[in-house]
Design a protein around this motif. Structure first.
Motif, mmCIF file in Angstrom:
data_model
loop_
_atom_site.group_PDB
_atom_site.id
_atom_site.type_symbol
_atom_site.label_atom_id
_atom_site.label_comp_id
_atom_site.label_asym_id
_atom_site.label_seq_id
_atom_site.Cartn_x
_atom_site.Cartn_y
_atom_site.Cartn_z
ATOM 1 N N UNK A 555 42.059 48.764 34.596
ATOM 2 C CA UNK A 555 40.716 48.401 34.627
ATOM 3 C C UNK A 555 40.193 48.825 35.856
ATOM 4 N N UNK A 556 41.181 49.130 36.865
ATOM 5 C CA UNK A 556 40.760 49.358 38.250
ATOM 6 C C UNK A 556 40.387 48.131 39.053
ATOM 7 N N UNK A 557 39.843 48.437 40.306
ATOM 8 C CA UNK A 557 39.641 47.178 41.174
ATOM 9 C C UNK A 557 38.290 46.855 40.596
ATOM 10 N N UNK A 558 37.908 45.531 40.252
ATOM 11 C CA UNK A 558 36.669 44.860 39.889
ATOM 12 C C UNK A 558 36.539 43.726 40.520
ATOM 13 N N UNK A 559 35.181 43.211 40.813
ATOM 14 C CA UNK A 559 34.654 41.845 41.420
ATOM 15 C C UNK A 559 35.250 40.857 40.356
ATOM 16 N N UNK A 560 35.726 39.804 41.087
ATOM 17 C CA UNK A 560 36.601 38.735 40.383
ATOM 18 C C UNK A 560 35.704 38.205 39.114
ATOM 19 N N UNK A 561 34.443 38.170 39.571
ATOM 20 C CA UNK A 561 33.444 37.631 38.262
ATOM 21 C C UNK A 561 33.558 38.451 37.052
ATOM 22 N N UNK A 562 33.921 39.849 37.405
ATOM 23 C CA UNK A 562 33.752 40.864 36.418
ATOM 24 C C UNK A 562 35.193 40.687 35.708
ATOM 25 N N UNK A 563 36.196 40.820 36.563
ATOM 26 C CA UNK A 563 37.381 40.792 35.918
ATOM 27 C C UNK A 563 37.906 39.742 35.177
ATOM 28 N N UNK A 564 37.482 38.417 35.156
ATOM 29 C CA UNK A 564 37.441 37.431 34.544
ATOM 30 C C UNK A 564 37.318 37.791 33.082
ATOM 31 N N UNK A 565 36.063 38.190 32.907
ATOM 32 C CA UNK A 565 35.739 38.384 31.383
ATOM 33 C C UNK A 565 36.567 39.793 30.821
ATOM 34 N N UNK A 566 36.841 40.812 31.777
ATOM 35 C CA UNK A 566 37.555 41.776 31.217
ATOM 36 C C UNK A 566 38.873 41.498 30.767
ATOM 37 N N UNK A 567 39.399 40.522 31.326
ATOM 38 C CA UNK A 567 40.954 40.281 31.240
ATOM 39 C C UNK A 567 41.045 39.106 30.120
ATOM 40 N N UNK A 568 40.151 38.462 29.814
ATOM 41 C CA UNK A 568 40.191 37.223 29.052
ATOM 42 C C UNK A 568 40.359 37.617 27.609
#
Length: 568
Positions: A555-568
């Protein structure tokens, strides 16, 4: 969302994804940023800009902001092609929106600190090749132009000051001191020139250019001196400025009181872990220290098997340890593409201390590198203390993370692969990697494990100190090194002395870093917490750990708010 396939860069990776319209806009934005920032081009390994310097004038700063605004306007009219686009859009909106907000407040360009401001732009020289006389001709041309870059920053600093935006007086004083240190007869630029190769005339050219660059730093030191009368005396930035800084480094907004309380409890838990390990070490070495962490550390310091003598021994040890980690982790807990199985360990020479990582070039001709910046006079190094740091900076830490991200340019887009960097995700991953190596059995030695816990203790302590001091929350009176009441510079020093296992010089540098870079220091531990929570949720769903790691890295480095949705 479905995980993206790795980009094909001459490896056995999957087929690159067909670029979407959103990808094309993001790629064009990268080209714009590179054209506006030659130092960034060198950092990314993009050729054609190595003789140029970055312009930090108000006009160029505004041009960067205008480019961000234009991109945000353009993507509003472009639909998502797939789930990858959805993540890119969310990340662009968060990152560029925040960039515009910071620029409007002049926070970005006016910031002066000891680690990550325009003042340290000389770091770009570490990324330039130095093998041939031709390489040094390029370096000489850039060196001669350094004063131009610093003068453009001086214009922006004065403009921001006229609007009431000035870094704290302590940061200006330290910045001026650092600039003069770079320019000293035995400082960075003189040392750099002494390494030049080529004919005597070419070496003289480099020496002259280095003196010109040094003069530029003497000039900027005077500018920083001149701003001190308008600078705030207080080190703390206050709640509003701190919340903005925290968002910059996390990509999400946190509840400051709740996070402060969590940091205190996390610190207590790590201290208890250390004491358990210390008890075994003290028993083994017969120190009589019981659960004393300091007694255990002293026993480890005296163990000749855990001491390295000289920087070449240090470099060789770093290289061997990182090579071993790559060999043992590849194919088991991580997918490590062939281009990333090369990590170069080097000794840096600014003398300011610290260990850091620089990523590979976009075309992978320049490898990822782990740097140990050794202060003058340091000749002994303790492996038990630094094993975990090699994992943090190397594999499975920053090298695997940033290298994998770089490989995603054809799968995601160049902005996601090269420019999107969020400390909470990036540094959180590296701290996650330290704990993971313990869980996987690579820190089974009690000495190495005590060193890992020492690093974790420092990072948890940062959450407490950074938030407490800048926001004005009361010190926890029942924690070691804490006197209760309001945080002050002196109380922060005592708190660090109780929990930071570093030298006095390193501790002073660290304290000044926290004061001048509010919100950054907690991002390591808070990012680690986020990744561990996401990992645990994935494992509960039945996802293999290796698959989770692959998805998280690709995914690369992401804002944590975006990371949550991308990895859930």
């Amino acid at each position: 969302m479905s995980s993206p396939q790795p980009a094909a860069h001459g490896t056995d990776a999957g087929t690159p994804r067909t670029p979407s319209r959103l990808d094309q806009l993001a790629d064009n934005f990268v080209d714009q940023q590179i054209a506006l920032d030659p130092f960034l081009a060198t950092e990314l390994g993009v050729p054609g800009h190595d003789t140029e310097v970055t312009d930090y004038s108000p006009a160029t700063v505004q041009a960067r902001v205008d480019a961000a605004r234009s991109l945000l306007a353009a993507i509003a009219d472009v639909p998502d092609q797939d789930a990858t686009d959805a993540v890119t859009r969310a990340a662009l909106r968060e990152r560029l929106g925040l960039e515009i907000e910071l620029a409007e407040q002049r926070v970005d360009i006016a910031q002066v600190n000891n680690l990550a401001s325009v003042l340290q732009s000389r770091d770009v020289l570490d990324q330039m090749p130095t093998e041939t006389a031709e390489d040094w001709e390029v370096i000489a041309e850039r060196l001669a132009a350094f004063p131009e870059s610093l003068r453009s920053w001086a214009v922006s600093l004065r403009e921001a000051a006229a609007q009431g935006v000035v870094s704290a007086r302590r940061q200006l004083e330290l910045g001026a001191q650092q600039a003069r240190g770079y320019a000293a007869p035995d400082g960075f630029f003189a040392d750099l020139a002494a390494q030049a190769v080529g004919s005597p005339a070419q070496r003289q050219q480099v020496a002259a250019a280095a003196r010109t660059a040094a003069d530029g730093y003497l000039e900027i030191a005077e500018v920083l001196d001149s701003l001190q009368d308008r600078a705030p005396q207080a080190d703390a930035v206050g709640r509003d400025a701190y919340q903005l800084g925290s968002r910059q480094f996390l990509g999400t907004e946190i509840d400051l009181e709740d996070t402060y309380a969590w940091g205190i409890e996390e610190l207590r838990g790590i201290v208890a872990e250390q004491e358990e390990v210390a008890e075994r070490i003290n028993s083994r070495h017969r120190t009589g220290g019981g659960r004393s962490v300091e007694a255990a550390k002293e026993a480890l310091r005296r163990d000749p098997q855990r001491v390295l003598h000289g920087t070449e021994a240090l470099r060789a040890w770093m290289q061997q340890l990182s090579d071993t980690a790559i060999s043992e982790l590849a194919g088991s807990h991580f997918d490590i593409p062939e281009p990333l199985r090369r990590l170069e360990c080097r000794i840096a020479n600014t003398g300011s201390g610290g260990i850091y990582y620089t990523g590979p070039s976009e075309d992978l001709t320049r490898p990822g590198r782990m740097w140990w910046d050794v202060p003058p006079g340091n000749k002994e190094f303790h492996t038990w203390l630094e094993t975990t740091t090699v994992y943090h900076e190397g594999v499975p830490g920053h090298h695997l993370q940033i290298g994998t991200q770089t490989l995603q340019a054809a799968t995601l887009n160049r902005w996601r692969a090269m420019l999107c960097w969020v400390s909470g995700h990036g540094e959180g991953w590296a701290l996650y990697a330290e704990r993971l190596m313990d869980e996987l059995g690579h820190l089974s030695d009690d000495g190495d494990r005590l060193g890992m816990l020492d690093a974790q203790r420092l990072r948890a302590g940062r959450v407490v100190l950074d938030i407490g001091l800048h926001v004005g929350l009361p010190m926890p009176a029942d924690l070691a090194g804490s006197a209760g009441g309001a945080w002050t510079y002196e109380k922060a020093w005592d708190f660090m002395s109780a929990h930071w296992g570093v030298s006095e010089a390193e501790q002073r540098f660290e304290l000044h870093r926290y004061l001048g870079w509010p919100g950054q220091a907690p991002s390591y531990k808070l990012g680690q917490r986020e990744l561990e929570q996401l990992r645990d949720a994935a494992v509960r769903r039945g996802e293999p750990l290796r698959d989770f790691h692959r998805r998280a890295l690709e995914l690369g480095s992401l804002p944590l708010s975006v990371l949550r949705g991308a990895l859930s």
